[in-house]
Write a protein that holds these residues in place. Sequence first.
Motif, short mmCIF file in Angstrom:
data_model
loop_
_atom_site.label_atom_id
_atom_site.label_comp_id
_atom_site.label_asym_id
_atom_site.label_seq_id
_atom_site.Cartn_x
_atom_site.Cartn_y
_atom_site.Cartn_z
N GLY A 61 1.32 1.69 -8.68
CA GLY A 61 1.04 0.32 -8.32
C GLY A 61 -0.11 0.25 -7.33
N PRO A 62 -0.47 -0.97 -6.95
CA PRO A 62 -1.55 -1.13 -5.98
C PRO A 62 -1.18 -0.50 -4.63
N ALA A 63 -2.19 -0.02 -3.93
CA ALA A 63 -1.96 0.70 -2.68
C ALA A 63 -1.59 -0.26 -1.55
N VAL A 64 -0.69 0.20 -0.70
CA VAL A 64 -0.24 -0.55 0.47
C VAL A 64 -0.58 0.28 1.70
N ALA A 65 -1.09 -0.36 2.73
CA ALA A 65 -1.45 0.38 3.94
C ALA A 65 -0.20 0.97 4.59
N THR A 66 -0.34 2.20 5.08
CA THR A 66 0.78 2.87 5.74
C THR A 66 0.22 3.78 6.82
N ASP A 67 1.07 4.15 7.76
CA ASP A 67 0.64 5.08 8.80
C ASP A 67 1.00 6.50 8.38
N VAL A 68 0.06 7.41 8.57
CA VAL A 68 0.25 8.79 8.16
C VAL A 68 0.42 9.64 9.41
N LYS A 69 1.59 10.28 9.54
CA LYS A 69 1.85 11.17 10.67
C LYS A 69 1.85 12.60 10.15
N GLU A 70 0.92 13.38 10.61
CA GLU A 70 0.85 14.76 10.15
C GLU A 70 0.43 15.66 11.31
N ALA A 71 1.19 16.66 11.57
CA ALA A 71 0.88 17.63 12.62
C ALA A 71 1.59 18.93 12.27
N GLY A 72 1.42 19.94 13.10
CA GLY A 72 2.15 21.18 12.87
C GLY A 72 3.63 20.92 12.95
N ARG A 73 4.37 21.32 11.93
CA ARG A 73 5.79 20.97 11.88
C ARG A 73 6.65 22.22 11.91
N ASN A 74 7.75 22.11 12.62
CA ASN A 74 8.72 23.17 12.72
C ASN A 74 9.50 23.27 11.40
N GLU A 117 -5.78 8.44 1.66
CA GLU A 117 -6.63 7.65 2.55
C GLU A 117 -5.81 6.62 3.34
N GLY A 118 -4.62 6.99 3.74
CA GLY A 118 -3.78 6.09 4.55
C GLY A 118 -3.15 4.97 3.74
N LYS A 119 -3.18 5.05 2.42
CA LYS A 119 -2.59 4.01 1.58
C LYS A 119 -1.50 4.63 0.71
N LEU A 120 -0.41 3.90 0.57
CA LEU A 120 0.74 4.35 -0.19
C LEU A 120 0.78 3.62 -1.52
N SER A 121 0.87 4.38 -2.62
CA SER A 121 1.08 3.79 -3.93
C SER A 121 2.32 4.45 -4.55
N VAL A 122 3.05 3.66 -5.33
CA VAL A 122 4.37 4.09 -5.80
C VAL A 122 4.49 3.87 -7.31
N CYS A 123 5.27 4.74 -7.95
CA CYS A 123 5.58 4.60 -9.36
C CYS A 123 7.06 4.92 -9.56
N ASN A 125 20.71 10.45 2.52
CA ASN A 125 20.37 9.02 2.47
C ASN A 125 19.73 8.72 1.12
N THR A 126 20.55 8.30 0.17
CA THR A 126 20.00 8.00 -1.14
C THR A 126 19.21 6.70 -1.07
N GLY A 127 18.26 6.56 -1.96
CA GLY A 127 17.46 5.34 -1.99
C GLY A 127 16.03 5.64 -1.61
N ILE A 128 15.24 4.57 -1.53
CA ILE A 128 13.83 4.72 -1.23
C ILE A 128 13.48 3.94 0.01
N GLY A 129 12.37 4.31 0.64
CA GLY A 129 11.95 3.68 1.88
C GLY A 129 11.49 2.25 1.66
N THR A 130 11.45 1.49 2.73
CA THR A 130 11.08 0.08 2.62
C THR A 130 9.63 -0.08 2.19
N LYS A 131 8.73 0.77 2.66
CA LYS A 131 7.33 0.70 2.23
C LYS A 131 7.24 0.92 0.73
#
Length: 138
Positions: free
Chosen positions: A59-72, A26-32, A86-92
Amino acid sequence: MDKVSGRLTVFFEEPFWIGVFERISEGKLSVCKVTFGAEPKDYEIYDFVLKNYYRLKFGPAVATDVKEAGRNPKRVQREVRKQVQNTGIGTKSQQALKLQQEQFKTERKTVSREQREAEKQRQFELKQQKRKEKHRGR
């Protein structure tokens, strides 16, 4: 219909291998965050996901933008290769992990405070009981 997507990133962070589960719903990102210890094999990770995914504490959900379309498919393959390099995790994800850590920290503080107060009250009642027994002449 609601769409849920998930992603697992495994990387080496001295001295352990770490797995970060990201779930977008639902447009929210939660992480473990999960610590594996020694370098996990692909089949070990797959087995872990199958057996333990429902027990993970996101963890609690954080708002994020979801980009989804037909992908090559070739583009997806390039992106996967780039993410592996690129090792590591995203800032969100880092923000969500930090939020989860803070939440657990406040929960621990309240529990320990309650335990401390209960112990203090028990000691006080014990003292009062001893004082009463002294006055009875025993």
